[in-house]
Design a protein around this motif. Structure first.
Motif, PDB file in Angstrom:
ATOM      1  N   CYS A 132       0.828  -1.224   0.000  1.00  0.00           N
ATOM      2  CA  CYS A 132       0.000   0.000   0.000  1.00  0.00           C
ATOM      3  C   CYS A 132       0.858   1.269   0.000  1.00  0.00           C
ATOM      4  CB  CYS A 132      -0.961   0.024   1.185  1.00  0.00           C
ATOM      5  SG  CYS A 132      -2.066  -1.408   1.257  1.00  0.00           S
ATOM      6  N   GLY A 133       0.254   2.359  -0.475  1.00  0.00           N
ATOM      7  CA  GLY A 133       0.929   3.640  -0.509  1.00  0.00           C
ATOM      8  C   GLY A 133       2.094   3.687  -1.484  1.00  0.00           C
ATOM      9  N   ASP A 134       2.782   4.816  -1.504  1.00  0.00           N
ATOM     10  CA  ASP A 134       3.925   4.991  -2.401  1.00  0.00           C
ATOM     11  C   ASP A 134       5.042   4.002  -2.107  1.00  0.00           C
ATOM     12  OD1 ASP A 134       2.582   7.040  -3.592  1.00  0.00           O
ATOM     13  OD2 ASP A 134       3.676   8.646  -2.571  1.00  0.00           O
ATOM     14  N   TYR A 135       5.189   3.613  -0.808  1.00  0.00           N
ATOM     15  CA  TYR A 135       6.265   2.699  -0.451  1.00  0.00           C
ATOM     16  C   TYR A 135       6.118   1.353  -1.154  1.00  0.00           C
ATOM     17  CZ  TYR A 135       8.023   5.759   3.232  1.00  0.00           C
ATOM     18  OH  TYR A 135       8.572   6.811   3.923  1.00  0.00           O
ATOM     19  N   ALA A 136       4.885   0.946  -1.443  1.00  0.00           N
ATOM     20  CA  ALA A 136       4.664  -0.337  -2.107  1.00  0.00           C
ATOM     21  C   ALA A 136       5.254  -0.337  -3.516  1.00  0.00           C
ATOM     22  CB  ALA A 136       3.175  -0.659  -2.169  1.00  0.00           C
ATOM     23  N   LEU A 137       5.252   0.829  -4.156  1.00  0.00           N
ATOM     24  CA  LEU A 137       5.759   0.904  -5.528  1.00  0.00           C
ATOM     25  C   LEU A 137       7.256   0.615  -5.593  1.00  0.00           C
ATOM     26  CD1 LEU A 137       3.860   4.084  -6.793  1.00  0.00           C
ATOM     27  CD2 LEU A 137       3.219   1.678  -7.079  1.00  0.00           C
ATOM     28  N   THR A 138       7.976   0.968  -4.548  1.00  0.00           N
ATOM     29  CA  THR A 138       9.423   0.716  -4.564  1.00  0.00           C
ATOM     30  C   THR A 138       9.734  -0.779  -4.571  1.00  0.00           C
ATOM     31  OG1 THR A 138       9.601   0.768  -2.143  1.00  0.00           O
ATOM     32  CG2 THR A 138       9.833   2.860  -3.303  1.00  0.00           C
ATOM     33  N   ASN A 139       8.807  -1.603  -4.033  1.00  0.00           N
ATOM     34  CA  ASN A 139       9.019  -3.051  -4.036  1.00  0.00           C
ATOM     35  C   ASN A 139       9.064  -3.610  -5.455  1.00  0.00           C
ATOM     36  OD1 ASN A 139       8.917  -3.235  -1.186  1.00  0.00           O
ATOM     37  ND2 ASN A 139       6.691  -3.243  -1.240  1.00  0.00           N
ATOM     38  N   TYR A 140       8.389  -2.931  -6.351  1.00  0.00           N
ATOM     39  CA  TYR A 140       8.277  -3.433  -7.732  1.00  0.00           C
ATOM     40  C   TYR A 140       9.043  -2.548  -8.711  1.00  0.00           C
ATOM     41  CZ  TYR A 140       4.644  -6.095  -5.454  1.00  0.00           C
ATOM     42  OH  TYR A 140       3.966  -6.920  -4.579  1.00  0.00           O
ATOM     43  N   THR A 141       9.992  -1.799  -8.181  1.00  0.00           N
ATOM     44  CA  THR A 141      10.786  -0.889  -9.004  1.00  0.00           C
ATOM     45  C   THR A 141      12.262  -1.250  -8.899  1.00  0.00           C
ATOM     46  OG1 THR A 141       9.222   0.915  -8.622  1.00  0.00           O
ATOM     47  CG2 THR A 141      11.404   1.515  -9.428  1.00  0.00           C
ATOM     48  N   ALA A 142      12.914  -1.372 -10.029  1.00  0.00           N
ATOM     49  CA  ALA A 142      14.358  -1.598 -10.058  1.00  0.00           C
ATOM     50  C   ALA A 142      15.023  -0.336 -10.596  1.00  0.00           C
ATOM     51  CB  ALA A 142      14.693  -2.800 -10.934  1.00  0.00           C
ATOM     52  N   VAL A 143      15.928   0.242  -9.840  1.00  0.00           N
ATOM     53  CA  VAL A 143      16.574   1.492 -10.228  1.00  0.00           C
ATOM     54  C   VAL A 143      17.783   1.193 -11.122  1.00  0.00           C
ATOM     55  CG1 VAL A 143      17.746   3.562  -9.403  1.00  0.00           C
ATOM     56  CG2 VAL A 143      15.833   2.608  -8.096  1.00  0.00           C
ATOM     57  N   LYS A 144      17.838   1.866 -12.244  1.00  0.00           N
ATOM     58  CA  LYS A 144      18.961   1.684 -13.167  1.00  0.00           C
ATOM     59  C   LYS A 144      19.633   3.025 -13.429  1.00  0.00           C
ATOM     60  CE  LYS A 144      18.772  -1.102 -16.658  1.00  0.00           C
ATOM     61  NZ  LYS A 144      18.439  -1.759 -17.952  1.00  0.00           N
ATOM     62  N   ALA A 145      20.949   3.023 -13.499  1.00  0.00           N
ATOM     63  CA  ALA A 145      21.713   4.231 -13.827  1.00  0.00           C
ATOM     64  C   ALA A 145      22.342   4.060 -15.210  1.00  0.00           C
ATOM     65  CB  ALA A 145      22.800   4.470 -12.787  1.00  0.00           C
ATOM     66  N   VAL A 146      22.119   5.036 -16.100  1.00  0.00           N
ATOM     67  CA  VAL A 146      22.693   5.006 -17.452  1.00  0.00           C
ATOM     68  C   VAL A 146      23.580   6.244 -17.615  1.00  0.00           C
ATOM     69  CG1 VAL A 146      22.203   5.058 -19.924  1.00  0.00           C
ATOM     70  CG2 VAL A 146      20.676   3.798 -18.369  1.00  0.00           C
ATOM     71  N   HIS A 147      24.845   6.031 -17.902  1.00  0.00           N
ATOM     72  CA  HIS A 147      25.808   7.138 -18.067  1.00  0.00           C
ATOM     73  C   HIS A 147      26.113   7.293 -19.564  1.00  0.00           C
ATOM     74  CE1 HIS A 147      26.901   7.362 -13.721  1.00  0.00           C
ATOM     75  NE2 HIS A 147      26.463   6.093 -13.762  1.00  0.00           N
ATOM     76  N   VAL A 148      25.979   8.519 -20.075  1.00  0.00           N
ATOM     77  CA  VAL A 148      26.225   8.803 -21.496  1.00  0.00           C
ATOM     78  C   VAL A 148      27.380   9.788 -21.621  1.00  0.00           C
ATOM     79  CG1 VAL A 148      25.248   9.688 -23.623  1.00  0.00           C
ATOM     80  CG2 VAL A 148      23.792   8.411 -22.025  1.00  0.00           C
ATOM     81  N   ASN A 149      28.327   9.464 -22.442  1.00  0.00           N
ATOM     82  CA  ASN A 149      29.457  10.350 -22.700  1.00  0.00           C
ATOM     83  C   ASN A 149      29.029  11.385 -23.735  1.00  0.00           C
ATOM     84  OD1 ASN A 149      31.812  11.599 -23.425  1.00  0.00           O
ATOM     85  ND2 ASN A 149      33.001   9.728 -23.612  1.00  0.00           N
ATOM     86  N   LEU A 150      28.973  12.665 -23.332  1.00  0.00           N
ATOM     87  CA  LEU A 150      28.502  13.729 -24.213  1.00  0.00           C
ATOM     88  C   LEU A 150      29.644  14.595 -24.753  1.00  0.00           C
ATOM     89  CD1 LEU A 150      25.291  14.891 -22.287  1.00  0.00           C
ATOM     90  CD2 LEU A 150      25.470  13.353 -24.242  1.00  0.00           C
ATOM     91  N   GLY A 151      30.841  14.080 -24.728  1.00  0.00           N
ATOM     92  CA  GLY A 151      31.910  14.857 -25.323  1.00  0.00           C
ATOM     93  C   GLY A 151      33.293  14.622 -24.765  1.00  0.00           C
ATOM     94  N   HIS A 152      33.392  13.950 -23.681  1.00  0.00           N
ATOM     95  CA  HIS A 152      34.707  13.689 -23.084  1.00  0.00           C
ATOM     96  C   HIS A 152      35.452  12.676 -23.939  1.00  0.00           C
ATOM     97  CE1 HIS A 152      37.754  13.378 -19.994  1.00  0.00           C
ATOM     98  NE2 HIS A 152      37.683  12.050 -20.090  1.00  0.00           N
TER      99      HIS A 152
END
Length: 268
Positions: free
Chosen positions: A246-266
Motif C-alpha cells: 500500500c501507498g507509495d512505499y509499495a511501488l518501490t518493491n516493484y521498481t528496479a533502479v537503473k543508472a545510465v551514463h552517457v558520454n557527451l563529449g569527453h
C-alpha cells in the motif's frame, strides 16, 4: 532463470523462514526479490487514562474478529495496573457476550476455524499454555462436539517465555498482562522477534504518539484496531516481514533502479 522479477507472499513466519529458500532458489541462479509481510502476534496496550468501554470493545474486536485468524490479531493485551481489575472484569463480560455458532446466523459473532489443521494447531497452543502454568480464565476448550469451533479463550498468569505469548496462534486466544508504566510496557511489548502492529488506548495524545514511535512495530493504531487505508504503507519490523504494501512505499518493491551514463563529449 525465473521469468519474473518480484514475488509477493503473505503467510506465517514458520514456512517463510525455510520454504522460499528451497522453492524460490532451487532452480534459479539469480535471487528473486520478495515482498514478505508475515502474520505475527500483535499488542493491544491499554493505559490507565483510556476510555475503558471503548478499549474493551476494540481489544475484543482486535483478537476475536474473524475467529482470531487475522495477521494483526491483538493476542497480547497489556493493561496498566491502575485499571487492570476494572478492564479485566469488563473484558470478561464482553467475551461472554460474543456468540459462537452458525456463521450464517445474524447474531453469531464467531463461527468455526478455517480447517481441521488450524483447529488442531490452536488447540495445541491452548494445551501448551496450560502445561506451562498459564491460567485459563475463560474458554480453553472445544465448543460443542462437531465442527472446528473453539471457545473464546483468555489466559492470565503468563510469562514472556511461553509460546502463547511469543508465537502467533491465529485463533481466538489471547493473554492479558499487567504493566506498571510506559517504560515497562514498551520493554514487554518489544520483547519479541516480531513487530507487525500494535494498538494503543489512551486519551493523552502525546503519550500515544511517544509510545507509538518507541514500539518496534510497522503499524501503530491509536484508540482503534485494524484500521487500514490503501494510501498508508503496511508491513512489519524485525521478522514480521520484508517490504511494504500500500501507498507509495509499495511501488518501490516493484521498481528496479537503473543508472545510465552517457558520454557527451569527453574524449580520451
Amino acid at each position: 532463470m525465473p521469468n519474473f522479477g518480484r514475488l509477493s507472499i503473505y503467510s506465517t513466519p514458520t514456512p517463510l523462514r525455510f520454504e522460499p529458500e528451497r522453492w524460490l532458489y532451487s532452480d534459479a541462479k539469480e535471487m528473486v526479490n520478495r515482498v514478505l509481510p508475515n502474520c505475527l502476534p500483535s499488542n493491544s496496550i491499554i493505559f490507565d487514562d483510556a476510555d475503558i468501554e471503548q478499549a474493551v470493545n476494540w481489544a475484543a474486536f482486535g483478537i476475536f474478529w474473524n475467529h482470531g485468524q487475522t495477521c494483526t490479531a491483538g493476542s497480547r493485551i497489556y493493561v496498566q495496573e491502575g485499571i487492570y481489575d476494572e478492564f479485566f472484569k469488563r473484558f470478561m463480560e464482553k467475551t461472554r457476550s460474543l456468540k459462537i455458532g452458525d456463521p450464517f446466523a445474524p447474531d453469531t459473532f464467531q463461527g468455526p476455524q478455517v480447517s481441521e489443521i488450524q483447529f488442531n494447531r490452536i488447540m495445541s497452543y491452548i494445551e501448551s499454555g496450560k502445561a506451562a502454568g498459564a491460567k485459563v480464565e475463560i474458554g480453553g476448550e472445544r465448543h460443542g462436539t462437531e465442527g472446528y469451533f473453539i471457545k473464546l479463550t483468555i489466559f492470565t498468569n503468563v510469562n514472556p517465555s511461553m509460546k502463547i505469548v511469543q508465537e502467533e496462534i491465529f485463533g481466538p486466544v489471547c493473554v492479558v498482562i499487567k504493566f506498571k508504566d510506559e517504560e515497562d510496557v514498551i520493554k514487554q511489548a518489544n520483547d519479541t522477534f516480531y513487530g507487525l502492529a500494535a494498538a494503543l488506548f489512551t486519551q493523552n495524545l502525546n503519550r500515544a504518539i511517544n509510545t507509538a514511535h518507541r514500539l518496534k512495530a510497522g503499524t501503530a493504531w491509536i484508540n482503534c484496531v485494524n484500521s487500514f487505508n490503501s494510501n498508508v504503507p503496511f508491513g512489519g519490523f524485525k521478522q514480521s516481514g520484508i517490504g511494504r504494501e500500500c501507498g507509495d512505499y509499495a511501488l518501490t518493491n516493484y521498481t528496479a533502479v537503473k543508472a545510465v551514463h552517457v558520454n557527451l563529449g569527453h574524449r580520451m
